[in-house]
Write a protein that holds these residues in place. Structure first.
Motif, PDB file in Angstrom:
ATOM      1  N   MET A   1       0.526  -1.226   0.045  1.00 39.21           N
ATOM      2  CA  MET A   1      -0.199   0.311   0.228  1.00 39.21           C
ATOM      3  C   MET A   1       1.033   1.121  -0.323  1.00 39.21           C
ATOM      4  SD  MET A   1      -2.978   1.277  -0.020  1.00 39.21           S
ATOM      5  CE  MET A   1      -4.145  -0.518  -0.243  1.00 39.21           C
ATOM      6  N   LEU A   2       2.103   1.466   0.450  1.00 40.53           N
ATOM      7  CA  LEU A   2       2.776   2.142   0.945  1.00 40.53           C
ATOM      8  C   LEU A   2       3.454   2.371  -1.124  1.00 40.53           C
ATOM      9  CD1 LEU A   2       4.708   2.320   4.379  1.00 40.53           C
ATOM     10  CD2 LEU A   2       2.877   3.395   3.239  1.00 40.53           C
ATOM     11  N   CYS A   3       3.707   2.180  -1.226  1.00 34.24           N
ATOM     12  CA  CYS A   3       4.398   1.430  -2.722  1.00 34.24           C
ATOM     13  C   CYS A   3       3.367   2.155  -4.006  1.00 34.24           C
ATOM     14  CB  CYS A   3       4.968  -0.189  -3.689  1.00 34.24           C
ATOM     15  SG  CYS A   3       6.042  -0.746  -2.511  1.00 34.24           S
ATOM     16  N   TRP A   4       1.938   1.676  -3.330  1.00 36.62           N
ATOM     17  CA  TRP A   4       1.290   1.511  -4.041  1.00 36.62           C
ATOM     18  C   TRP A   4       0.767   3.668  -4.139  1.00 36.62           C
ATOM     19  CZ3 TRP A   4      -1.027   1.272  -8.353  1.00 36.62           C
ATOM     20  CH2 TRP A   4      -2.737   1.419  -8.697  1.00 36.62           C
ATOM     21  N   LEU A   5       1.043   4.439  -2.944  1.00 37.31           N
ATOM     22  CA  LEU A   5       0.496   6.031  -2.465  1.00 37.31           C
ATOM     23  C   LEU A   5       1.743   5.889  -3.778  1.00 37.31           C
ATOM     24  CD1 LEU A   5      -0.643   5.523   0.842  1.00 37.31           C
ATOM     25  CD2 LEU A   5      -2.315   5.605  -0.963  1.00 37.31           C
ATOM     26  N   ALA A   6       3.234   6.216  -3.371  1.00 35.93           N
ATOM     27  CA  ALA A   6       4.010   6.422  -3.992  1.00 35.93           C
ATOM     28  C   ALA A   6       3.666   6.636  -5.052  1.00 35.93           C
ATOM     29  CB  ALA A   6       5.475   5.997  -3.530  1.00 35.93           C
ATOM     30  N   ALA A   7       3.878   5.812  -5.649  1.00 33.41           N
ATOM     31  CA  ALA A   7       3.344   5.204  -6.954  1.00 33.41           C
ATOM     32  C   ALA A   7       2.252   6.361  -8.149  1.00 33.41           C
ATOM     33  CB  ALA A   7       2.722   3.567  -7.616  1.00 33.41           C
ATOM     34  N   LEU A   8       1.289   7.435  -6.801  1.00 35.65           N
ATOM     35  CA  LEU A   8       0.240   7.333  -8.072  1.00 35.65           C
ATOM     36  C   LEU A   8       0.598   8.961  -7.598  1.00 35.65           C
ATOM     37  CD1 LEU A   8      -2.958   5.950  -5.618  1.00 35.65           C
ATOM     38  CD2 LEU A   8      -2.422   5.445  -8.358  1.00 35.65           C
ATOM     39  N   ARG A   9       1.803   9.147  -7.312  1.00 38.72           N
ATOM     40  CA  ARG A   9       2.504  10.637  -7.319  1.00 38.72           C
ATOM     41  C   ARG A   9       2.888  10.808  -8.651  1.00 38.72           C
ATOM     42  NH1 ARG A   9       4.505  13.196  -2.235  1.00 38.72           N
ATOM     43  NH2 ARG A   9       6.265  14.089  -4.231  1.00 38.72           N
ATOM     44  N   ASP A  10       3.008   9.838  -8.758  1.00 34.62           N
ATOM     45  CA  ASP A  10       4.258   9.823 -10.501  1.00 34.62           C
ATOM     46  C   ASP A  10       3.521   9.432 -12.096  1.00 34.62           C
ATOM     47  OD1 ASP A  10       6.377  11.036  -9.344  1.00 34.62           O
ATOM     48  OD2 ASP A  10       7.014   9.836  -8.524  1.00 34.62           O
ATOM     49  N   VAL A  11       2.549   8.352 -11.697  1.00 37.56           N
ATOM     50  CA  VAL A  11       1.697   7.735 -12.568  1.00 37.56           C
ATOM     51  C   VAL A  11      -0.024   8.023 -12.845  1.00 37.56           C
ATOM     52  CG1 VAL A  11       1.162   5.331 -13.661  1.00 37.56           C
ATOM     53  CG2 VAL A  11       3.209   5.522 -12.294  1.00 37.56           C
ATOM     54  N   PRO A  12      -0.008   8.141 -13.992  1.00 34.03           N
ATOM     55  CA  PRO A  12      -1.512   8.791 -14.274  1.00 34.03           C
ATOM     56  C   PRO A  12      -2.487   6.981 -13.508  1.00 34.03           C
ATOM     57  CG  PRO A  12      -0.363   9.117 -16.154  1.00 34.03           C
ATOM     58  CD  PRO A  12       0.728   8.014 -14.671  1.00 34.03           C
ATOM     59  N   LEU A  13      -3.610   7.814 -13.451  1.00 34.38           N
ATOM     60  CA  LEU A  13      -4.380   6.578 -11.798  1.00 34.38           C
ATOM     61  C   LEU A  13      -4.523   5.047 -13.504  1.00 34.38           C
ATOM     62  CD1 LEU A  13      -5.831   5.506  -9.777  1.00 34.38           C
ATOM     63  CD2 LEU A  13      -7.468   7.017 -10.420  1.00 34.38           C
ATOM     64  N   GLY A  14      -4.313   5.961 -14.418  1.00 38.17           N
ATOM     65  CA  GLY A  14      -5.847   4.548 -15.857  1.00 38.17           C
ATOM     66  C   GLY A  14      -4.069   3.677 -15.883  1.00 38.17           C
ATOM     67  N   ARG A  15      -2.978   3.883 -16.092  1.00 36.70           N
ATOM     68  CA  ARG A  15      -2.062   3.276 -16.236  1.00 36.70           C
ATOM     69  C   ARG A  15      -1.837   2.435 -14.636  1.00 36.70           C
ATOM     70  NH1 ARG A  15       1.844   5.980 -20.843  1.00 36.70           N
ATOM     71  NH2 ARG A  15       2.752   3.679 -20.558  1.00 36.70           N
ATOM     72  N   ALA A  16      -1.444   3.096 -14.201  1.00 40.73           N
ATOM     73  CA  ALA A  16      -1.554   2.448 -12.668  1.00 40.73           C
ATOM     74  C   ALA A  16      -1.883   1.673 -12.282  1.00 40.73           C
ATOM     75  CB  ALA A  16      -1.123   3.553 -11.158  1.00 40.73           C
ATOM     76  N   TYR A  17      -3.447   1.566 -12.287  1.00 42.70           N
ATOM     77  CA  TYR A  17      -4.597   0.510 -11.857  1.00 42.70           C
ATOM     78  C   TYR A  17      -4.373  -0.409 -12.917  1.00 42.70           C
ATOM     79  CZ  TYR A  17      -8.526  -0.793  -9.853  1.00 42.70           C
ATOM     80  OH  TYR A  17      -9.355  -1.609  -9.072  1.00 42.70           O
ATOM     81  N   ALA A  18      -3.991   0.270 -14.228  1.00 42.82           N
ATOM     82  CA  ALA A  18      -4.035  -1.489 -15.030  1.00 42.82           C
ATOM     83  C   ALA A  18      -2.590  -2.095 -14.762  1.00 42.82           C
ATOM     84  CB  ALA A  18      -3.470  -0.963 -16.464  1.00 42.82           C
ATOM     85  N   LEU A  19      -2.025  -2.056 -14.184  1.00 45.88           N
ATOM     86  CA  LEU A  19      -0.123  -3.226 -13.594  1.00 45.88           C
ATOM     87  C   LEU A  19      -1.318  -3.379 -12.794  1.00 45.88           C
ATOM     88  CD1 LEU A  19       2.381   0.343 -13.435  1.00 45.88           C
ATOM     89  CD2 LEU A  19       1.867  -1.567 -14.835  1.00 45.88           C
ATOM     90  N   LEU A  20      -2.143  -2.682 -11.398  1.00 44.19           N
ATOM     91  CA  LEU A  20      -2.262  -3.553 -10.070  1.00 44.19           C
ATOM     92  C   LEU A  20      -2.957  -5.604 -10.935  1.00 44.19           C
ATOM     93  CD1 LEU A  20      -4.182  -1.416  -7.762  1.00 44.19           C
ATOM     94  CD2 LEU A  20      -1.880  -2.538  -7.935  1.00 44.19           C
TER      95      LEU A  20
END
Length: 133
Positions: A61-80
């Motif tokens: 979850m901490l990594c996810w929060l850090a990722a959301l600072r730099d990656v657009p949500l649509g792209r980040a969510y696809a990675l999940l």
């Protein structure tokens, strides 16, 4: 925005979350039902793996929060969704999980991966900010 850093954190979240899922599965197959935890002996190793998996979820979850600072949500969510594929492949490949490969599941995993590749095939663009009229 640093896309590379964000993707690194997003993939860290995927790996930690996947490890947590596998750890939970392994542990819970070795522990009695929760209502019997205080009346029968429990496998201490399995309890330790459950606690480690919970820690892995928190770190994920901490990594996810850090990722959301730099990656657009649509792209980040696809990675999940890579996590679904990873957990399936590892669980089916390792005999300790007593899972198996199937054509339909493998095809589904291939489609998930194809979807992630499709979403990430174009460079991310920062949204344009429009000034108010």
């Amino acid at each position: 925005m640093n896309l590379r850093r964000g993707l690194t954190f997003a993939l860290g979240s995927v790996l930690l979350g996947s490890a947590a899922q596998l750890g939970m599965r392994w542990s819970m197959s070795r522990l009695p039902p929760p209502e019997h935890w205080f009346t029968v002996s429990v496998d201490v190793t399995a309890v330790a793996v459950v606690l480690t998996a919970i820690l892995a979820y928190a770190l994920s979850m901490l990594c996810w929060l850090a990722a959301l600072r730099d990656v657009p949500l649509g792209r980040a969510y696809a990675l999940l969704s890579i996590s679904y594929a990873l957990v399936y492949l590892i669980a089916a490949a390792l005999p300790v999980f007593n899972e198996g490969f199937s054509l339909s599941k493998s095809l589904g995993v291939a489609l998930v991966i194809l979807g992630v590749i499709t979403i990430h095939s174009r460079p991310a663009h920062a949204p344009e900010l429009r000034s108010a009229p």
